[in-house]
Design a protein around this motif. Sequence first.
Motif, short mmCIF file in Angstrom:
data_model
loop_
_atom_site.label_atom_id
_atom_site.label_comp_id
_atom_site.label_asym_id
_atom_site.label_seq_id
_atom_site.Cartn_x
_atom_site.Cartn_y
_atom_site.Cartn_z
N LEU A 6 51.28 35.52 29.75
CA LEU A 6 50.06 36.12 29.23
C LEU A 6 50.09 36.27 27.71
N GLU A 7 51.29 36.12 27.12
CA GLU A 7 51.42 36.45 25.71
C GLU A 7 50.57 35.57 24.80
N SER A 8 50.39 34.27 25.17
CA SER A 8 49.68 33.35 24.29
C SER A 8 48.19 33.29 24.54
N VAL A 9 47.69 34.08 25.47
CA VAL A 9 46.27 34.05 25.82
C VAL A 9 45.48 34.85 24.80
N GLN A 10 44.34 34.27 24.33
CA GLN A 10 43.55 34.92 23.30
C GLN A 10 42.75 36.11 23.83
N GLU A 11 42.25 36.00 25.07
CA GLU A 11 41.45 37.08 25.64
C GLU A 11 42.34 38.28 25.97
N PRO A 12 41.75 39.44 26.18
CA PRO A 12 42.56 40.62 26.52
C PRO A 12 43.46 40.35 27.71
N LYS A 13 44.66 40.89 27.67
CA LYS A 13 45.62 40.64 28.75
C LYS A 13 45.08 41.05 30.12
N TYR A 14 44.43 42.21 30.16
CA TYR A 14 43.97 42.69 31.47
C TYR A 14 42.91 41.77 32.03
N TRP A 15 42.10 41.15 31.15
CA TRP A 15 41.02 40.29 31.64
C TRP A 15 41.58 38.98 32.20
N HIS A 16 42.56 38.42 31.51
CA HIS A 16 43.20 37.22 32.03
C HIS A 16 43.95 37.54 33.33
N LEU A 17 44.62 38.68 33.36
CA LEU A 17 45.31 39.08 34.59
C LEU A 17 44.32 39.25 35.72
N LYS A 18 43.15 39.79 35.44
CA LYS A 18 42.12 39.94 36.46
C LYS A 18 41.74 38.58 37.05
N THR A 19 41.62 37.56 36.18
CA THR A 19 41.28 36.22 36.65
C THR A 19 42.38 35.66 37.54
N VAL A 20 43.63 35.85 37.13
CA VAL A 20 44.76 35.36 37.92
C VAL A 20 44.81 36.07 39.28
N LEU A 21 44.62 37.38 39.27
CA LEU A 21 44.63 38.14 40.51
C LEU A 21 43.48 37.72 41.43
N SER A 22 42.32 37.48 40.83
CA SER A 22 41.16 37.08 41.62
C SER A 22 41.42 35.77 42.34
N GLU A 23 42.04 34.82 41.65
CA GLU A 23 42.37 33.54 42.28
C GLU A 23 43.39 33.74 43.41
N ALA A 24 44.34 34.65 43.19
CA ALA A 24 45.34 34.92 44.22
C ALA A 24 44.71 35.57 45.45
N LEU A 25 43.71 36.43 45.23
CA LEU A 25 43.03 37.07 46.36
C LEU A 25 42.37 36.02 47.24
N ASP A 26 41.85 34.95 46.61
CA ASP A 26 41.18 33.90 47.37
C ASP A 26 42.16 33.04 48.16
N SER A 27 43.35 32.85 47.61
CA SER A 27 44.28 31.90 48.22
C SER A 27 45.41 32.54 49.04
N ASP A 28 45.82 33.74 48.65
CA ASP A 28 47.03 34.31 49.24
C ASP A 28 46.82 35.54 50.12
N PHE A 29 45.63 36.11 50.10
CA PHE A 29 45.41 37.36 50.82
C PHE A 29 44.19 37.27 51.74
N ALA A 30 44.24 38.04 52.81
CA ALA A 30 43.12 38.12 53.74
C ALA A 30 42.37 39.43 53.51
N VAL A 31 41.12 39.47 53.96
CA VAL A 31 40.32 40.68 53.85
C VAL A 31 41.03 41.83 54.57
N GLY A 32 41.13 42.96 53.89
CA GLY A 32 41.78 44.13 54.47
C GLY A 32 43.27 44.21 54.21
N GLU A 33 43.87 43.15 53.69
CA GLU A 33 45.31 43.15 53.43
C GLU A 33 45.64 44.07 52.25
N ILE A 34 46.77 44.76 52.36
CA ILE A 34 47.19 45.70 51.32
C ILE A 34 47.96 44.96 50.23
#
Length: 254
Positions: A6-34
Amino acid sequence: MGTTQLESVQEPKYWHLKTVLSEALDSDFAVGEILPNERELAARFGVARATLRQALEQLELEGRLQRRRGVGTTVAPPRVGVAVSTAQHDWTGGADEAWQSIGCTTATVPAPVLAMLDVESDEPVHIVRRIRVTQGQPVAAELLYVPSASVPELSAIETPSGVACARSVVRELHRLGLDGQDRSVELGSARADDAKELDRLPGAPVLVVTTRYLAAGGTAAVSVATYRADTCRLTFSDSGGLEISHSGQERHAS
């Protein structure tokens, strides 16, 4: 979920992390999973827990995550479409809608509501509390403010409080011929009583829909409905406009 630099990303770290997490939610997690706990997630992505919380809060606001009491952070199901617009001359909350009356009191009203009602500041008003249930899930909590003048036929022997009174007030209110209505929507935070009824944490993001019902040349009632922002997608028909308030300015969109 993998890690990312994340260090080299121009946008705020939390916003880039949000994008990464969002992609992971689509591929790695099911609805309702903790999700893993904050410490594990922060270590995995090499960010401070404060940065992680910002990303998680944004995902919650967008309806991708839910924070549940005693459970943790889970993957949210798709938002439920909830129609909040009716014809200009129809009351909201008729027999075909899943509103449930849960209580009624008579009290003075908050200043913002008082400004919309044609009543004296110390005049008691009927305050009906209802919840809206969609697909078996509570999605909105409403306070419906009704001046006594709007329900003149309400019997003096009606139950002074409780569900029976609430139903009586709503029944008498719907006898009025409605001249029109106006509505505004804004983002807010759940108050403690609304949060409890909607199974949310206090302060969780909500959508506050305020409706002013017009009859006999004045305001017949005011509804302040709090919708879950994480599960609801409010839809509006072509019969009326949506008033949007932003930075002190107002505009209308159809």
